[in-house]
Scaffold this motif. Structure first.
Motif, PDB file in Angstrom:
ATOM      1  N   THR A  10       0.835  -1.210   0.000  1.00 45.31           N
ATOM      2  CA  THR A  10       0.000   0.000   0.000  1.00 45.31           C
ATOM      3  C   THR A  10       0.864   1.252   0.000  1.00 45.31           C
ATOM      4  O   THR A  10       0.572   2.234  -0.690  1.00 45.31           O
ATOM      5  CB  THR A  10      -0.935  -0.001   1.228  1.00 45.31           C
ATOM      6  N   PHE A  11       1.958   1.217   0.767  1.00 47.97           N
ATOM      7  CA  PHE A  11       2.842   2.379   0.838  1.00 47.97           C
ATOM      8  C   PHE A  11       3.502   2.636  -0.514  1.00 47.97           C
ATOM      9  O   PHE A  11       3.714   3.783  -0.897  1.00 47.97           O
ATOM     10  CB  PHE A  11       3.889   2.171   1.938  1.00 47.97           C
ATOM     11  N   PHE A  12       3.789   1.571  -1.261  1.00 47.53           N
ATOM     12  CA  PHE A  12       4.347   1.762  -2.604  1.00 47.53           C
ATOM     13  C   PHE A  12       3.283   2.250  -3.587  1.00 47.53           C
ATOM     14  O   PHE A  12       3.599   2.972  -4.538  1.00 47.53           O
ATOM     15  CB  PHE A  12       5.060   0.498  -3.086  1.00 47.53           C
ATOM     16  N   ASP A  13       2.016   1.911  -3.358  1.00 41.54           N
ATOM     17  CA  ASP A  13       0.931   2.507  -4.150  1.00 41.54           C
ATOM     18  C   ASP A  13       0.901   4.017  -3.921  1.00 41.54           C
ATOM     19  O   ASP A  13       0.758   4.805  -4.862  1.00 41.54           O
ATOM     20  CB  ASP A  13      -0.425   1.896  -3.778  1.00 41.54           C
ATOM     21  N   LEU A  14       1.042   4.412  -2.655  1.00 47.60           N
ATOM     22  CA  LEU A  14       1.122   5.839  -2.337  1.00 47.60           C
ATOM     23  C   LEU A  14       2.334   6.453  -3.035  1.00 47.60           C
ATOM     24  O   LEU A  14       2.237   7.553  -3.606  1.00 47.60           O
ATOM     25  CB  LEU A  14       1.205   6.054  -0.818  1.00 47.60           C
ATOM     26  N   GLY A  15       3.464   5.757  -3.005  1.00 48.48           N
ATOM     27  CA  GLY A  15       4.671   6.255  -3.666  1.00 48.48           C
ATOM     28  C   GLY A  15       4.441   6.527  -5.144  1.00 48.48           C
ATOM     29  O   GLY A  15       4.914   7.524  -5.689  1.00 48.48           O
ATOM     30  N   LYS A  16       3.671   5.657  -5.804  1.00 50.60           N
ATOM     31  CA  LYS A  16       3.345   5.871  -7.218  1.00 50.60           C
ATOM     32  C   LYS A  16       2.533   7.149  -7.387  1.00 50.60           C
ATOM     33  O   LYS A  16       2.799   7.955  -8.296  1.00 50.60           O
ATOM     34  CB  LYS A  16       2.577   4.671  -7.760  1.00 50.60           C
ATOM     35  N   GLU A  17       1.554   7.360  -6.513  1.00 46.62           N
ATOM     36  CA  GLU A  17       0.754   8.598  -6.600  1.00 46.62           C
ATOM     37  C   GLU A  17       1.609   9.836  -6.381  1.00 46.62           C
ATOM     38  O   GLU A  17       1.427  10.859  -7.046  1.00 46.62           O
ATOM     39  CB  GLU A  17      -0.390   8.564  -5.575  1.00 46.62           C
ATOM     40  N   ILE A  18       2.540   9.745  -5.431  1.00 46.97           N
ATOM     41  CA  ILE A  18       3.431  10.878  -5.168  1.00 46.97           C
ATOM     42  C   ILE A  18       4.247  11.201  -6.416  1.00 46.97           C
ATOM     43  O   ILE A  18       4.401  12.367  -6.785  1.00 46.97           O
ATOM     44  CB  ILE A  18       4.355  10.571  -3.974  1.00 46.97           C
ATOM     45  N   THR A  19       4.747  10.170  -7.105  1.00 51.46           N
ATOM     46  CA  THR A  19       5.543  10.432  -8.316  1.00 51.46           C
ATOM     47  C   THR A  19       4.701  11.101  -9.395  1.00 51.46           C
ATOM     48  O   THR A  19       5.192  11.954 -10.127  1.00 51.46           O
ATOM     49  CB  THR A  19       6.185   9.144  -8.886  1.00 51.46           C
ATOM     50  N   LEU A  34       4.205  14.900  -7.944  1.00 57.27           N
ATOM     51  CA  LEU A  34       5.351  15.774  -7.662  1.00 57.27           C
ATOM     52  C   LEU A  34       6.532  15.585  -8.609  1.00 57.27           C
ATOM     53  O   LEU A  34       7.497  16.336  -8.530  1.00 57.27           O
ATOM     54  CB  LEU A  34       5.823  15.578  -6.217  1.00 57.27           C
ATOM     55  N   ASN A  35       6.470  14.563  -9.480  1.00 52.66           N
ATOM     56  CA  ASN A  35       7.523  14.340 -10.466  1.00 52.66           C
ATOM     57  C   ASN A  35       8.927  14.415  -9.843  1.00 52.66           C
ATOM     58  O   ASN A  35       9.761  15.229 -10.244  1.00 52.66           O
ATOM     59  CB  ASN A  35       7.392  15.360 -11.610  1.00 52.66           C
ATOM     60  N   PRO A  36       9.206  13.567  -8.837  1.00 48.81           N
ATOM     61  CA  PRO A  36      10.488  13.672  -8.134  1.00 48.81           C
ATOM     62  C   PRO A  36      11.675  13.201  -8.965  1.00 48.81           C
ATOM     63  O   PRO A  36      11.542  12.337  -9.841  1.00 48.81           O
ATOM     64  CB  PRO A  36      10.294  12.769  -6.913  1.00 48.81           C
ATOM     65  N   SER A  37      12.843  13.761  -8.658  1.00 49.98           N
ATOM     66  CA  SER A  37      14.091  13.288  -9.260  1.00 49.98           C
ATOM     67  C   SER A  37      14.625  12.090  -8.480  1.00 49.98           C
ATOM     68  O   SER A  37      15.376  11.275  -9.009  1.00 49.98           O
ATOM     69  CB  SER A  37      15.136  14.403  -9.273  1.00 49.98           C
TER      70      SER A  37
END
Length: 194
Positions: free
Chosen positions: A64-73, A76-79
């Protein structure tokens, strides 16, 4: 207070609001728990582009936390993004939870966003700490803290051996108002020389 630091604080607060509400990070976080924006944003003491968020979640798992990580990317388009599992690591000065450290370039500036998924007891404890600090702030203490944070934010030991909470502690509890006094305080209280 230095007018420049006050202006910088306001500018950073506005940029942080843009990240949270215009770009939709807050809404994304709400899908996964109850987000609490904390740290210097909550205290109105911003001197650099760093946003601290606690996500209250009782049963966050890696998937689930990696699902959140996908949404964050997507928002916010992180480097770069760093993941930590402190449910396993249990590093002494860190919360017991899952972490995303997000490095991104927004509004033509480099931002770091720290997101911790932690349980409700840990969130309550963190919120109590930051609310206690906010309650004790007055204009004079705020000025001292902003000046010290501004002078120290690029020090190589900052956020490694001493932290913002040390600055807050020194100013609020021991009436430290200058960089020299803070250096003495760190040496006496923490045996850290800077």
């Amino acid at each position: 207070m230095s007018l420049d630091l006050n202006r910088l604080n306001e500018k950073l607060l506005n940029e942080a609001d843009g990240i949270l509400y215009e770009l939709g990070l807050y809404d994304s976080l709400k899908k996964y728990g109850d987000p609490k924006v904390s740290g210097s944003y909550f205290l109105n003491l911003m001197t650099w582009r760093d946003l601290d968020i606690y996500l209250k979640s009782e049963a966050m798992d890696n998937e689930t936390f990696f699902d959140l990580g996908k949404e964050i990317t997507m928002k916010l388009n992180p480097s770069k993004m760093s993941f930590r599992n402190e449910l396993i690591g249990k590093t002494p000065h860190l919360p017991e939870g899952l972490y995303w450290g997000v490095h991104t370039n927004l509004f033509d500036e480099k931002w770091k966003v720290d997101i911790w998924a932690i349980n409700s007891e840990e969130v309550k404890r963190k919120q109590r700490e930051v609310e206690e600090i906010k309650y004790r702030l007055d204009n004079s203490k705020k000025e001292s803290i902003l000046e010290l944070k501004n002078q120290l934010h690029s020090h190589p030991l900052y956020r490694k051996t001493f932290f913002s909470v040390d600055i807050y502690d020194a100013v609020l509890n021991d009436k430290v108002t200058s960089l020299e006094q803070f250096k003495e305080w760190l040496c006496k209280r923490k045996e850290i020389q800077i």
